[in-house]
Each structure stands twice: as C-alpha cells, then as structure tokens.
Design an enzyme around this catalytic site. Structure first.
Site, short mmCIF file in Angstrom:
data_model
loop_
_atom_site.label_atom_id
_atom_site.label_comp_id
_atom_site.label_asym_id
_atom_site.label_seq_id
_atom_site.Cartn_x
_atom_site.Cartn_y
_atom_site.Cartn_z
NE ARG A 158 -2.93 6.09 -6.56
CZ ARG A 158 -2.33 4.88 -6.46
NH1 ARG A 158 -1.32 5.01 -5.55
NH2 ARG A 158 -2.79 3.77 -6.93
NE ARG A 186 -5.92 -1.29 -1.65
CZ ARG A 186 -5.78 -1.95 -2.96
NH1 ARG A 186 -4.63 -2.73 -3.16
NH2 ARG A 186 -6.42 -1.48 -3.94
CE LYS A 195 -9.85 -0.70 -5.59
NZ LYS A 195 -9.07 0.62 -6.24
CG HIS A 255 0.51 -4.36 -7.80
ND1 HIS A 255 -0.30 -4.80 -6.87
CD2 HIS A 255 -0.09 -3.42 -8.45
CE1 HIS A 255 -1.35 -3.86 -6.86
NE2 HIS A 255 -1.13 -2.90 -7.57
CG ASP A 271 -6.37 -4.30 -11.35
OD1 ASP A 271 -5.91 -3.14 -11.50
OD2 ASP A 271 -6.29 -5.10 -10.21
#
Length: 368
Positions: A77, A144, A174, A187, A257
């Site tokens: 971020r 990731r 996770k 998502h 989540d």
C-alpha cells in the site's frame, strides 16, 4: 477521548475514508465494537501524514489495532517517501530454486524491512504472509504466492515471519485452507474448489499444519469446498473450529476476509447484510470480522454494520468472547517502534536492506 475501561470484545475491523479523520471516522473508531482499522493506498500521502493519522487514531483508542495489507510485490500500500519496494513472494520462491539458504535469508530481511518501516509510521500489523500455493492459474493470487511446493512456501513464510517478529510485528497467514487452486477471484466471484478434504490437507493446508505454533493470526478464504462444507471457509465451523483449531492446533486470532467482497456475504445462496455476515463469521469461529472500503462517501454501510451488530448484541444474538478479545490484543506490538530517522542507525534494518539489495530484490530507498 480516552479508551476508557477495557472492552470485553471489540470484534470489528473497519476502514477510514481518506488521509485525515473526519467526524464520522472519529465516531466509528470510538465505538466499543470496533477493534481495528485497516488502511489502503487512498489513506497514504506521505510518512508524516500517515504517522499523524495513526497518532490521532491511537489518541481516540489506544487499544485499536492499526492494520494494512502490505505483503510486497503488487500488494504494497505504501510505496513512496522512502518506503522500500519489497519483492513479490514469488521472487523469493524463484531465488529458493537457485540458492535456498540465500532465499531464507532474504525472506527474513524482507520481513524485517516490512515491519520496521510500517511500525515507524504507526502501523501495528500487516496481513502477511500469503500461504496459498502457486498453481499458475489464479490471477488474484499469482505472484503473491511463494511457491507451488508447500514445503518451500512454509519455510519461506516462516523466515519472513521471523523477520517481522524481530521488528515487533505479528503475522497473519492467508487464505486458509488455500486459495491458489481455484482460478476465480473471490473479490468478484464465488470460487468453488471441488477437491476432497484429504487432498487439501495433503497439499494446500500443509503450511498451516507445520506453522500452527508460529502463526499468530489466520485469515480464511472466501472459497467454498463442497466436499467439506457447503459454506465458504470463513463461515464454516467445520473448517475453523474442527480443522484449523482442533485438528491442526492453531490457537491464534482468526480474521474474516473482507465482507464487502462478492464472496464475502453469500451463505447457502443467500446474500446477507453486513451485520449478519459478520455475525455468521464470528459464529463459525472467527474472532474478528472485517469490512473494507465502505467509509467512502456517506459511509452508510459501516453505520449499518455497527448499528446492526449492536442490535444483535442487545437481542442476544451475539455474546462478547473474552478469549477472542485476548487474541486480538495479543496482536498489538509489545515494544515501541523505531522512528523513521532511527532506522538508518539500526544495524538490523541496514543489514536487512543490504541483503535484499545484494539479492536484487529491493529498489533503492529514497526520500529517507
């Protein structure tokens, strides 16, 4: 406003709208049901701003857990004003294939840099590392992931977590029991993994077995595994209580989540309200329920969550859990952070950056 007496259970993680708090943010943060705040790129301007934002949050609620998704690679971020560009986890896995010991050293260094820089700006906790395996077909996981081999993923994750802990930050594995096998993005879709429990435990869930005593938090996947349970893992007591806690022996905090994701509110084919979804996650075994990106605009979804949850508690549909609250508080740092200027004088931090640079895994640090 001070924190007041210790809260019996603050299970909700929310976000704030921008780079400064507004009155609605302050009101929500003061709500005793709120246990944490998660930041996103929109909350970042520079280090001074982020530090001031977090200081104001802590002035309202010293016990609040300030979080961020800051893994490295494409999920990082904060990227400017001196923050190190951290490698993707796949880059560490690729280094493992050339030099396993150098890869574990680099993973530890990445954890040290990640945690030290976040803590220097007032962030308590990052949702890292990803333990999903790299099957090559998942766009949402992709680079990731450390590796396809659960042994490699577990060892690199343990090294990264060791580095984080050295800088005073806990960890979160996770997405349990594994999101890497399915191609759908939770998502925007509801992924379904039709493998057997035996197959999943023998492969994707192995890192959680090996690392059960090292992980301090776990986040389950918004994935349905119909041969195990018809509900997504984050709403399944079979996955969370029977398998993760009883069978694998994990005793840390469990976060849901993001409940705003497409797969985050569907149970048995029904779309739940945010409050009902949070209650379902906690009923299944989560300690904390997270709703992201709903403070933008009038923030009505967050208010509906808080009001709905309070009403459910008044009606006896939810009872505070002292064990869950203890797990949340255990994620707070126990040591003061190094200030940003002090990082340059820290031998551990300097060495960690050197390790990453020598491995070709970190961009030059600028604006320090």
């Amino acid at each position: 406003m001070t924190a007041g007496p210790a809260r019996t259970h603050a299970p909700l993680i929310i976000d704030v709208a921008a780079t400064e708090l507004n009155d609605a943010d302050r009101r929500r943060i003061a709500n005793p049901l709120v246990g944490g705040v998660i930041h996103f790129a929109r909350n970042w301007q520079d280090r001074a701003q982020m530090s001031a934002l977090n200081a104001e949050i802590k002035a309202i609620r010293p016990d609040l857990l300030i979080c961020v998704d800051h893994e490295g690679g494409r999920v990082q971020r904060f990227r400017t004003d001196g923050f190190t560009r951290l490698p993707s986890m796949r880059a560490l896995g690729e280094l493992w294939m050339r030099d396993a010991m150098r890869a574990t050293q680099a993973a530890t260094a990445a954890g040290q840099v990640l945690a030290a820089e976040l803590r220097a700006c007032g962030v308590d906790f990052s949702f890292a590392p990803v333990l999903d395996l790299d099957y090559g077909g998942s766009s949402v996981i992709g680079d990731r992931s450390f590796h396809r081999d659960p042994r490699v993923a577990a060892l690199l994750a343990k090294s990264l977590m060791h580095g984080m802990l050295q800088m005073g930050m806990r960890n979160c594995g996770k997405h349990f029991p594994g999101h890497g096998f399915v191609t759908a993005d939770s998502h925007v879709e509801i992924p379904v993994d039709r493998r057997s429990l035996k197959a999943i435990l023998a492969d994707d869930a192995r890192p959680y077995d090996w690392l059960a005593g090292t992980l301090t938090a776990v986040m389950p996947a918004h994935v349905i595994y119909p041969k195990v349970d018809k509900r997504p893992a984050g709403f399944s007591s079979r996955w969370l209580e029977d398998i993760l806690r009883s069978r694998l022996g994990f005793d840390g905090a469990i976060f849901s989540d993001d409940l705003s994701m497409e797969a985050g509110r569907y149970i048995d084919g029904e779309l739940l309200s945010y409050a009902d979804a949070a209650l379902a996650a906690l009923d299944a075994g989560c300690d904390l329920a997270m709703l992201c990106n709903q403070s933008i605009g009038d923030g009505r979804p967050l208010d509906e969550l808080l009001d709905g949850f309070a009403a459910a508690a008044s009606a006896g549909r939810w009872q505070p859990d002292a064990n869950s609250e203890a797990r949340r508080r255990a994620l707070l740092p126990e040591t003061p952070p190094l200030g940003w200027n002090a990082l340059a004088d820290s031998a551990g931090y300097r060495q960690a950056r050197q390790v990453l640079a020598q491995a070709g895994l970190a961009a030059p640090r600028q604006g320090a």
